[in-house]
Design a protein around this motif. Structure first.
Motif, PDB file in Angstrom:
ATOM      1  N   GLU A 102     -60.113  13.032  51.287  1.00  0.00           N
ATOM      2  CA  GLU A 102     -59.990  12.645  49.831  1.00  0.00           C
ATOM      3  C   GLU A 102     -59.730  13.937  48.895  1.00  0.00           C
ATOM      4  OE1 GLU A 102     -59.226   9.316  50.061  1.00  0.00           O
ATOM      5  OE2 GLU A 102     -60.520   9.181  48.533  1.00  0.00           O
ATOM      6  N   VAL A 103     -60.574  14.919  49.201  1.00  0.00           N
ATOM      7  CA  VAL A 103     -60.608  16.198  48.398  1.00  0.00           C
ATOM      8  C   VAL A 103     -58.900  16.500  48.240  1.00  0.00           C
ATOM      9  CG1 VAL A 103     -61.081  18.291  47.858  1.00  0.00           C
ATOM     10  CG2 VAL A 103     -62.882  16.717  48.455  1.00  0.00           C
ATOM     11  N   GLN A 104     -58.365  16.970  49.476  1.00  0.00           N
ATOM     12  CA  GLN A 104     -57.086  17.492  49.400  1.00  0.00           C
ATOM     13  C   GLN A 104     -55.866  16.536  48.869  1.00  0.00           C
ATOM     14  OE1 GLN A 104     -56.503  20.316  49.909  1.00  0.00           O
ATOM     15  NE2 GLN A 104     -58.387  20.912  51.181  1.00  0.00           N
ATOM     16  N   ALA A 105     -56.102  15.065  49.340  1.00  0.00           N
ATOM     17  CA  ALA A 105     -55.475  14.223  48.527  1.00  0.00           C
ATOM     18  C   ALA A 105     -55.302  13.846  47.145  1.00  0.00           C
ATOM     19  CB  ALA A 105     -55.736  12.832  49.156  1.00  0.00           C
ATOM     20  N   SER A 106     -56.641  14.114  46.285  1.00  0.00           N
ATOM     21  CA  SER A 106     -56.661  13.996  45.016  1.00  0.00           C
ATOM     22  C   SER A 106     -56.050  15.212  44.340  1.00  0.00           C
ATOM     23  CB  SER A 106     -58.350  14.006  44.721  1.00  0.00           C
ATOM     24  OG  SER A 106     -58.937  15.300  44.894  1.00  0.00           O
ATOM     25  N   PHE A 107     -56.272  16.257  45.108  1.00  0.00           N
ATOM     26  CA  PHE A 107     -55.573  17.545  44.617  1.00  0.00           C
ATOM     27  C   PHE A 107     -54.124  17.552  44.659  1.00  0.00           C
ATOM     28  CE2 PHE A 107     -54.623  22.203  45.397  1.00  0.00           C
ATOM     29  CZ  PHE A 107     -54.668  22.846  43.993  1.00  0.00           C
ATOM     30  N   LEU A 108     -53.839  17.092  45.691  1.00  0.00           N
ATOM     31  CA  LEU A 108     -52.053  16.903  45.848  1.00  0.00           C
ATOM     32  C   LEU A 108     -51.379  15.995  44.867  1.00  0.00           C
ATOM     33  CD1 LEU A 108     -52.167  16.983  49.865  1.00  0.00           C
ATOM     34  CD2 LEU A 108     -51.234  18.560  48.399  1.00  0.00           C
ATOM     35  N   ARG A 109     -52.341  15.086  44.508  1.00  0.00           N
ATOM     36  CA  ARG A 109     -51.753  14.054  43.558  1.00  0.00           C
ATOM     37  C   ARG A 109     -51.460  14.745  42.246  1.00  0.00           C
ATOM     38  NH1 ARG A 109     -55.092   9.060  42.626  1.00  0.00           N
ATOM     39  NH2 ARG A 109     -53.146   8.143  41.689  1.00  0.00           N
ATOM     40  N   ILE A 110     -52.389  15.564  41.661  1.00  0.00           N
ATOM     41  CA  ILE A 110     -52.317  16.189  40.525  1.00  0.00           C
ATOM     42  C   ILE A 110     -50.984  17.083  40.709  1.00  0.00           C
ATOM     43  CG2 ILE A 110     -53.431  17.962  39.004  1.00  0.00           C
ATOM     44  CD1 ILE A 110     -56.105  16.435  39.765  1.00  0.00           C
ATOM     45  N   LYS A 111     -51.063  17.821  41.732  1.00  0.00           N
ATOM     46  CA  LYS A 111     -49.963  18.744  41.930  1.00  0.00           C
ATOM     47  C   LYS A 111     -48.707  18.160  41.910  1.00  0.00           C
ATOM     48  CE  LYS A 111     -50.683  22.950  43.721  1.00  0.00           C
ATOM     49  NZ  LYS A 111     -50.797  24.060  45.056  1.00  0.00           N
ATOM     50  N   LEU A 112     -48.603  16.893  42.814  1.00  0.00           N
ATOM     51  CA  LEU A 112     -47.310  16.265  42.879  1.00  0.00           C
ATOM     52  C   LEU A 112     -46.468  15.961  41.702  1.00  0.00           C
ATOM     53  CD1 LEU A 112     -45.123  14.911  44.829  1.00  0.00           C
ATOM     54  CD2 LEU A 112     -46.603  12.731  44.901  1.00  0.00           C
ATOM     55  N   ARG A 113     -47.448  15.501  40.576  1.00  0.00           N
ATOM     56  CA  ARG A 113     -47.024  15.027  39.291  1.00  0.00           C
ATOM     57  C   ARG A 113     -46.271  16.181  38.710  1.00  0.00           C
ATOM     58  NH1 ARG A 113     -51.587  11.576  39.326  1.00  0.00           N
ATOM     59  NH2 ARG A 113     -53.081  13.013  38.231  1.00  0.00           N
ATOM     60  N   ASN A 114     -46.632  17.662  38.928  1.00  0.00           N
ATOM     61  CA  ASN A 114     -46.034  18.858  38.485  1.00  0.00           C
ATOM     62  C   ASN A 114     -45.031  19.318  39.278  1.00  0.00           C
ATOM     63  OD1 ASN A 114     -47.763  19.266  35.962  1.00  0.00           O
ATOM     64  ND2 ASN A 114     -49.151  18.711  37.589  1.00  0.00           N
ATOM     65  N   LEU A 115     -44.618  18.811  40.384  1.00  0.00           N
ATOM     66  CA  LEU A 115     -43.662  19.612  41.444  1.00  0.00           C
ATOM     67  C   LEU A 115     -42.392  19.740  41.107  1.00  0.00           C
ATOM     68  CD1 LEU A 115     -43.327  20.861  44.202  1.00  0.00           C
ATOM     69  CD2 LEU A 115     -42.863  18.452  45.039  1.00  0.00           C
ATOM     70  N   GLU A 116     -41.641  18.674  40.371  1.00  0.00           N
ATOM     71  CA  GLU A 116     -40.287  18.891  39.921  1.00  0.00           C
ATOM     72  C   GLU A 116     -40.338  20.034  38.960  1.00  0.00           C
ATOM     73  OE1 GLU A 116     -37.969  17.527  41.220  1.00  0.00           O
ATOM     74  OE2 GLU A 116     -38.242  15.392  41.722  1.00  0.00           O
ATOM     75  N   LYS A 117     -41.406  20.109  37.871  1.00  0.00           N
ATOM     76  CA  LYS A 117     -41.380  21.116  36.772  1.00  0.00           C
ATOM     77  C   LYS A 117     -41.400  22.483  37.426  1.00  0.00           C
ATOM     78  CE  LYS A 117     -45.065  22.091  34.371  1.00  0.00           C
ATOM     79  NZ  LYS A 117     -46.098  21.837  33.705  1.00  0.00           N
ATOM     80  N   TRP A 118     -42.363  22.667  38.375  1.00  0.00           N
ATOM     81  CA  TRP A 118     -42.527  23.977  39.071  1.00  0.00           C
ATOM     82  C   TRP A 118     -41.416  24.258  40.041  1.00  0.00           C
ATOM     83  CZ3 TRP A 118     -48.394  22.420  41.097  1.00  0.00           C
ATOM     84  CH2 TRP A 118     -49.126  22.463  40.064  1.00  0.00           C
ATOM     85  N   ASN A 119     -40.784  23.238  40.726  1.00  0.00           N
ATOM     86  CA  ASN A 119     -39.756  23.565  41.491  1.00  0.00           C
ATOM     87  C   ASN A 119     -38.322  24.299  40.554  1.00  0.00           C
ATOM     88  OD1 ASN A 119     -40.688  23.003  43.975  1.00  0.00           O
ATOM     89  ND2 ASN A 119     -39.741  21.130  44.191  1.00  0.00           N
ATOM     90  N   GLU A 120     -38.433  23.574  39.261  1.00  0.00           N
ATOM     91  CA  GLU A 120     -37.313  23.826  38.586  1.00  0.00           C
ATOM     92  C   GLU A 120     -37.535  25.377  37.914  1.00  0.00           C
ATOM     93  OE1 GLU A 120     -34.629  22.007  37.592  1.00  0.00           O
ATOM     94  OE2 GLU A 120     -33.769  23.945  36.636  1.00  0.00           O
ATOM     95  N   ASN A 121     -38.859  25.720  37.743  1.00  0.00           N
ATOM     96  CA  ASN A 121     -39.270  27.007  37.264  1.00  0.00           C
ATOM     97  C   ASN A 121     -38.828  28.221  38.508  1.00  0.00           C
ATOM     98  OD1 ASN A 121     -41.598  29.392  37.308  1.00  0.00           O
ATOM     99  ND2 ASN A 121     -40.984  29.028  35.336  1.00  0.00           N
TER     100      ASN A 121
END
Ligand SMILES: *Cc1c(COP(=O)(O)O)cnc(C)c1O
Length: 365
Positions: free
Chosen positions: A233-252
């Motif tokens: 759960e801890v990792q999944a909750s963290f990954l969910r937050i990061k996933l929402r930013n992934l496209e932006k981070w990849n673009e950078n």
């Protein structure tokens, strides 16, 4: 100026408050393995990959192993693997009892050369693992059509390609199943080890879910000799937050890569080439030079961090002494391993940092 090879600081600063609030919730929830956060992450990540199912597991290596087990690949079988990848790709095959058969990559894109796959197929071949190395997709149309002709499964090793598009389609949806790693340094990384299988094959997904959970579909009823490889759960909750930013981070990362591509002009270096049908998420920005070790030493003296991905090809590792390969058998992989070096690449590099790296590289003699 000091430019490390990788830094999580800008990324983690951005999401710190959200993450800490979420962790408190998970903590108070008192449910830690395969709960609501894992469910939600699996749905969100499957959707992100344009696939139907996602099964979280403990590592990227496990994800690949679970797919092979899900297809009943084991002793006596062969699986085609690129000759230049991280060793996990091959180890997943070895863990099942099957043997990896190495096929050389293109020297420009570093991805497996489909023209060479057919020659490596025998009556024992069961699957091809296509690695989307460094963040660009392998030539999936050609790989899929060879697989179809020979009735083989196509497994994507997507550990380095979160969000990569091949002909407009996401990696993770391009073969029969895909293994993802969320090792911290990957484009989508956890705060420790984590991984996932992504597939649109319903039967495979439910079989893998069971194998990864001690082979049980109901508690204390075991239909397979499974393993324990679960997302928490801890990792999944963290990954969910990061996933929402992934496209932006990849673009950078793409922006940083385009600056490297445009401005690095040292004639002793070969810059990366991007294939025709794929974009790139720049998990790794690798250049090549015949004077690699001197180049790395020079950058180190200038406080620029680099890493070699990877210095020893798998067939020359002690762990694979049992396979019928010798030095010289896979010359492209061997050449890449001697010449390749990865430059700093992470979300949030400043223009000063990027320009410093470029300047130092261009003044290397
Ligand atoms: C990182 C990686 C893996 C393994 O992932 P882990 O989560 O470390 O087990 C597999 N294949 C490739 C190409 C990788 O880069």
């Amino acid at each position: 100026m000091k430019v490390p090879f990788v830094s999580f600081v800008p990324m983690h600063k951005e999401i710190e408050n959200e993450v800490l609030t979420k962790f408190k919730k998970v903590y108070e929830n008192n449910w830690f393995i395969q709960g609501d956060e894992v469910d939600k992450f699996e749905n969100e990540f499957a959707k992100f990959c344009d696939a139907k199912y996602c099964v979280g597991c403990a590592t990227g290596l496990d994800a690949l192993y679970l797919i092979l087990r899900g297809y009943d690949i084991g002793y006596g079988d062969e699986v085609i693997v690129p000759s230049n990848t991280y060793i996990a790709t091959a180890l997943a095959v070895s863990y099942t009892g099957a043997n990896p058969v190495f096929v050389e990559p293109y020297i420009d894109t570093y991805n497996i050369n489909p023209e060479l796959i057919e020659k490596a197929i025998t009556k024992n071949t069961k699957a091809i693992i296509a690695v989307h190395l460094y963040g660009q997709a392998a030539d999936m149309d050609k790989i899929n059509s060879i697989a179809k002709r020979h009735n083989l499964k196509v497994i994507e090793d997507s550990a380095q390609s979160h969000g990569t598009l091949y002909k407009g389609r996401k990696t993770g949806s391009l073969g029969d199943a895909a293994g993802f790693s969320f090792y911290p340094g990957k484009n989508l990384g956890a705060l420790g080890d984590a991984g996932a299988v992504v597939t649109s094959d319903e039967k495979l997904a439910s079989k893998i879910r069971a194998i990864a959970n001690y082979g049980s579909d109901r508690k204390y009823h075991h239909i397979y000799k499974g393993i324990n490889s679960r997302l928490d759960e801890v990792q999944a909750s963290f990954l969910r937050i990061k996933l929402r930013n992934l496209e932006k981070w990849n673009e950078n990362r793409r922006l940083t890569a385009s600056k490297y591509m445009e401005k690095i002009n040292n004639s002793k270096l070969v810059k990366p080439a991007v294939g025709n049908n794929t974009n790139h998420v720049w998990h790794i920005f690798a250049v090549r030079t015949e004077e690699r070790d001197e180049f790395q030493k020079y950058l180190k003296e200038n406080e620029i961090g680099t890493v070699i991905h990877y210095p020893v090809p798998m067939h020359m590792q002690d762990a694979y002494k049992d396979l019928p390969y010798n030095a010289g058998d896979l010359p492209i992989a061997e050449k890449i391993s001697k010449e390749v070096i990865s430059l700093p690449m992470w979300y949030g590099m400043t223009d000063d940092e990027i320009n410093y790296v470029i300047e130092k590289i261009n003044s290397w003699k």
